[in-house]
Design a protein around this motif. Structure first.
Motif, PDB file in Angstrom:
ATOM      1  N   LEU A  40     114.667  80.327  22.197  1.00  0.00           N
ATOM      2  CA  LEU A  40     114.296  81.096  20.920  1.00  0.00           C
ATOM      3  C   LEU A  40     113.041  80.577  20.474  1.00  0.00           C
ATOM      4  CD1 LEU A  40     117.826  81.168  19.180  1.00  0.00           C
ATOM      5  CD2 LEU A  40     116.689  83.096  20.536  1.00  0.00           C
ATOM      6  N   VAL A  41     112.618  79.492  20.788  1.00  0.00           N
ATOM      7  CA  VAL A  41     111.380  78.967  20.401  1.00  0.00           C
ATOM      8  C   VAL A  41     110.366  79.022  21.443  1.00  0.00           C
ATOM      9  CG1 VAL A  41     110.265  76.779  19.621  1.00  0.00           C
ATOM     10  CG2 VAL A  41     112.370  77.499  18.570  1.00  0.00           C
ATOM     11  N   VAL A  43     110.022  80.967  24.355  1.00  0.00           N
ATOM     12  CA  VAL A  43     109.635  82.187  24.688  1.00  0.00           C
ATOM     13  C   VAL A  43     108.661  82.728  23.840  1.00  0.00           C
ATOM     14  CG1 VAL A  43     110.315  84.692  25.133  1.00  0.00           C
ATOM     15  CG2 VAL A  43     111.792  82.494  25.890  1.00  0.00           C
ATOM     16  N   PRO A  44     108.781  82.877  22.382  1.00  0.00           N
ATOM     17  CA  PRO A  44     107.743  83.645  21.625  1.00  0.00           C
ATOM     18  C   PRO A  44     106.580  82.510  21.492  1.00  0.00           C
ATOM     19  CG  PRO A  44     109.682  82.778  20.274  1.00  0.00           C
ATOM     20  CD  PRO A  44     109.931  82.766  21.849  1.00  0.00           C
ATOM     21  N   SER A  45     106.741  81.085  21.636  1.00  0.00           N
ATOM     22  CA  SER A  45     105.533  80.322  21.394  1.00  0.00           C
ATOM     23  C   SER A  45     104.602  80.496  22.555  1.00  0.00           C
ATOM     24  CB  SER A  45     106.035  78.846  21.016  1.00  0.00           C
ATOM     25  OG  SER A  45     106.658  78.311  22.370  1.00  0.00           O
ATOM     26  N   ILE A  46     105.300  80.269  23.756  1.00  0.00           N
ATOM     27  CA  ILE A  46     104.195  80.672  24.840  1.00  0.00           C
ATOM     28  C   ILE A  46     103.506  81.921  25.078  1.00  0.00           C
ATOM     29  CG2 ILE A  46     104.396  80.670  27.556  1.00  0.00           C
ATOM     30  CD1 ILE A  46     106.294  78.794  27.534  1.00  0.00           C
ATOM     31  N   ALA A  47     104.439  83.215  24.489  1.00  0.00           N
ATOM     32  CA  ALA A  47     103.928  84.511  24.363  1.00  0.00           C
ATOM     33  C   ALA A  47     102.516  84.263  23.351  1.00  0.00           C
ATOM     34  CB  ALA A  47     104.711  85.206  24.049  1.00  0.00           C
ATOM     35  N   ALA A  48     102.766  83.685  22.314  1.00  0.00           N
ATOM     36  CA  ALA A  48     101.724  83.509  21.388  1.00  0.00           C
ATOM     37  C   ALA A  48     100.790  82.893  21.919  1.00  0.00           C
ATOM     38  CB  ALA A  48     102.264  82.745  19.986  1.00  0.00           C
ATOM     39  N   PHE A  65     107.850  77.798  32.425  1.00  0.00           N
ATOM     40  CA  PHE A  65     107.497  76.489  31.755  1.00  0.00           C
ATOM     41  C   PHE A  65     108.973  76.046  30.669  1.00  0.00           C
ATOM     42  CE2 PHE A  65     103.722  78.302  32.459  1.00  0.00           C
ATOM     43  CZ  PHE A  65     103.037  77.422  33.425  1.00  0.00           C
ATOM     44  N   ASP A  66     109.554  74.842  30.641  1.00  0.00           N
ATOM     45  CA  ASP A  66     110.550  74.539  29.751  1.00  0.00           C
ATOM     46  C   ASP A  66     110.057  74.401  28.484  1.00  0.00           C
ATOM     47  OD1 ASP A  66     112.132  74.558  32.142  1.00  0.00           O
ATOM     48  OD2 ASP A  66     111.702  72.262  32.515  1.00  0.00           O
ATOM     49  N   SER A  67     108.879  74.218  28.107  1.00  0.00           N
ATOM     50  CA  SER A  67     108.333  74.239  26.602  1.00  0.00           C
ATOM     51  C   SER A  67     106.992  74.669  26.688  1.00  0.00           C
ATOM     52  CB  SER A  67     108.785  72.699  26.135  1.00  0.00           C
ATOM     53  OG  SER A  67     107.877  71.795  26.962  1.00  0.00           O
ATOM     54  N   LEU A  68     106.355  74.763  25.458  1.00  0.00           N
ATOM     55  CA  LEU A  68     105.178  75.207  25.143  1.00  0.00           C
ATOM     56  C   LEU A  68     104.322  73.933  25.770  1.00  0.00           C
ATOM     57  CD1 LEU A  68     102.881  76.997  24.168  1.00  0.00           C
ATOM     58  CD2 LEU A  68     103.383  75.806  21.705  1.00  0.00           C
ATOM     59  N   ARG A  69     104.698  72.834  25.432  1.00  0.00           N
ATOM     60  CA  ARG A  69     103.925  71.680  26.096  1.00  0.00           C
ATOM     61  C   ARG A  69     103.805  71.649  27.412  1.00  0.00           C
ATOM     62  NH1 ARG A  69     105.354  67.193  28.622  1.00  0.00           N
ATOM     63  NH2 ARG A  69     104.216  65.358  28.533  1.00  0.00           N
ATOM     64  N   ASP A  70     104.755  72.047  28.239  1.00  0.00           N
ATOM     65  CA  ASP A  70     104.921  72.204  29.727  1.00  0.00           C
ATOM     66  C   ASP A  70     103.644  73.133  30.033  1.00  0.00           C
ATOM     67  OD1 ASP A  70     106.624  70.179  29.980  1.00  0.00           O
ATOM     68  OD2 ASP A  70     108.256  71.610  30.393  1.00  0.00           O
ATOM     69  N   CYS A  71     103.674  74.108  29.272  1.00  0.00           N
ATOM     70  CA  CYS A  71     102.597  75.127  29.505  1.00  0.00           C
ATOM     71  C   CYS A  71     101.083  74.486  29.190  1.00  0.00           C
ATOM     72  CB  CYS A  71     102.743  76.388  28.736  1.00  0.00           C
ATOM     73  SG  CYS A  71     101.745  77.835  29.022  1.00  0.00           S
ATOM     74  N   PHE A  72     100.959  73.551  28.254  1.00  0.00           N
ATOM     75  CA  PHE A  72      99.728  73.091  27.874  1.00  0.00           C
ATOM     76  C   PHE A  72      99.093  72.299  28.898  1.00  0.00           C
ATOM     77  CE2 PHE A  72     100.359  72.955  23.034  1.00  0.00           C
ATOM     78  CZ  PHE A  72     100.056  74.146  22.900  1.00  0.00           C
ATOM     79  N   VAL A  73     100.103  71.354  29.607  1.00  0.00           N
ATOM     80  CA  VAL A  73      99.691  70.164  30.613  1.00  0.00           C
ATOM     81  C   VAL A  73     100.022  70.622  31.752  1.00  0.00           C
ATOM     82  CG1 VAL A  73      99.884  68.482  28.649  1.00  0.00           C
ATOM     83  CG2 VAL A  73     101.903  68.876  30.190  1.00  0.00           C
ATOM     84  N   ARG A  74     100.068  72.007  31.930  1.00  0.00           N
ATOM     85  CA  ARG A  74     100.439  72.388  33.421  1.00  0.00           C
ATOM     86  C   ARG A  74      99.475  71.849  34.706  1.00  0.00           C
ATOM     87  NH1 ARG A  74      97.657  75.984  30.256  1.00  0.00           N
ATOM     88  NH2 ARG A  74      95.762  76.820  31.374  1.00  0.00           N
ATOM     89  N   GLU A  75     100.132  71.685  35.564  1.00  0.00           N
ATOM     90  CA  GLU A  75      99.629  71.337  36.989  1.00  0.00           C
ATOM     91  C   GLU A  75      99.214  72.517  37.708  1.00  0.00           C
ATOM     92  OE1 GLU A  75     101.153  68.049  39.554  1.00  0.00           O
ATOM     93  OE2 GLU A  75     102.908  68.471  38.646  1.00  0.00           O
TER      94      GLU A  75
END
Length: 292
Positions: A40-41, A43-48, A65-75
């Motif tokens: 609920l947090v 999905v919309p945060s990564i979309a934003a 990604f499991d979280s927005l952070r994981d998207c930030f620091v993606r390999e």
């Protein structure tokens, strides 16, 4: 949607929205928020993030990604960044846009045209900082700005040995060009790490190369793998961290938990690769500085 993007490009509005808020508190909050795995947090945060930062996720090693952070620091996928092997080149440690750059003469560097700052202050403003600044006299500096959507990991620009890291606690100003034009000595105000390394040039001579990752608003921490440490606003450990870590060219050094800046300080004899200038976009592994 385009209206929102245009509004955020207005300098006065952008500066107020990203700098006149409680910067450090907001950054600490983002560090916690970005780790939330609840869909609920998440999905919309990564979309934003995708909408505002427009990252290129096609080169990411994973697409979910499991979280927005994981998207930030993606390999990235294997081979997405290849480091130039020429012994005459020091590579860019990260993706980025070239900002202030030039010859190091005296104690003055430029964060942007007409906005100087002190090299010694950037490095800690003490006797050790003055000594390190002296080692780079006659050398070159290059500023790399990582936009929020860029690949956030940084790598060893050449075969080198990390000798010491100094963490300098500070503020969390935005480091975009709008703020750089308005805030004096911005890099000297923000939280940052001074990574001192040595490398051997093509003639086998030991040279000093210093990287200064600079934090910014929403950059919750800077990860340094070779110390197994996350440096952040709440870090309460020793500020000077002796080190003896041998790194190979292209080896991952760490990551930012959002876009930010790296200032590269090179010794005499190294100059910006021909064709690169302010505004040039570079990728990790691309030749950045060449031995003259």
């Amino acid at each position: 949607m385009n209206v929102i993007h245009r509004l955020l490009q207005q300098e006065s509005l952008n500066f107020v929205l990203t700098n006149r808020l409680p910067r450090v508190a907001l950054t600490r909050f983002m560090g916690r928020f970005a780790k939330i795995r609840n869909p609920l947090v998440r999905v919309p945060s990564i979309a934003a993030f995708k909408f505002f930062a427009r990252p290129d996720l096609g080169e990411a090693k994973q697409q979910k990604f499991d979280s927005l952070r994981d998207c930030f620091v993606r390999e990235l996928k294997p081979g997405a960044r290849t480091f130039d092997a020429s012994p005459h080149l020091v590579c860019s440690p990260s993706d980025g846009i070239i900002g202030g750059h030039g010859r190091i003469q005296g104690d003055e560097l430029l964060q942007i045209k007409g906005m100087p700052y002190s090299l010694t202050e950037l490095l800690g403003n003490d006797a050790a900082a003055a000594q390190l600044a002296q080692q780079h006299q006659g050398g070159s500096y290059v500023t790399l700005r990582l936009r929020a959507g860029m690949y956030h990991r940084f790598h060893a620009p050449t075969d080198c040995r990390v000798q010491r890291v100094t963490h300098i606690q500070g503020d969390a100003w935005n480091v975009n060009p709008i703020a750089l034009k308005r805030v004096k000595s911005l890099y000297c105000r923000n939280d940052r790490a001074v990574i001192e390394t040595t490398f051997h040039d093509a003639q086998g001579q030991a040279r000093s190369l210093t990287l200064v990752p600079v934090g910014a608003i929403l950059v919750a921490s800077v990860r340094l793998h070779f110390l197994d440490l996350n440096l952040h606003h709440g870090y309460a450990g020793p500020q000077v961290l002796p080190c003896d870590a041998a790194l190979q060219r292209g080896q991952e050094m760490g990551w930012f938990e959002h876009g930010s800046t790296i200032v590269v300080l090179a010794p005499p004899g190294l100059e910006l690769v021909a064709g690169l200038t302010t505004g040039s976009e570079v990728r990790a592994g691309q030749g950045l500085l060449r031995l003259g």
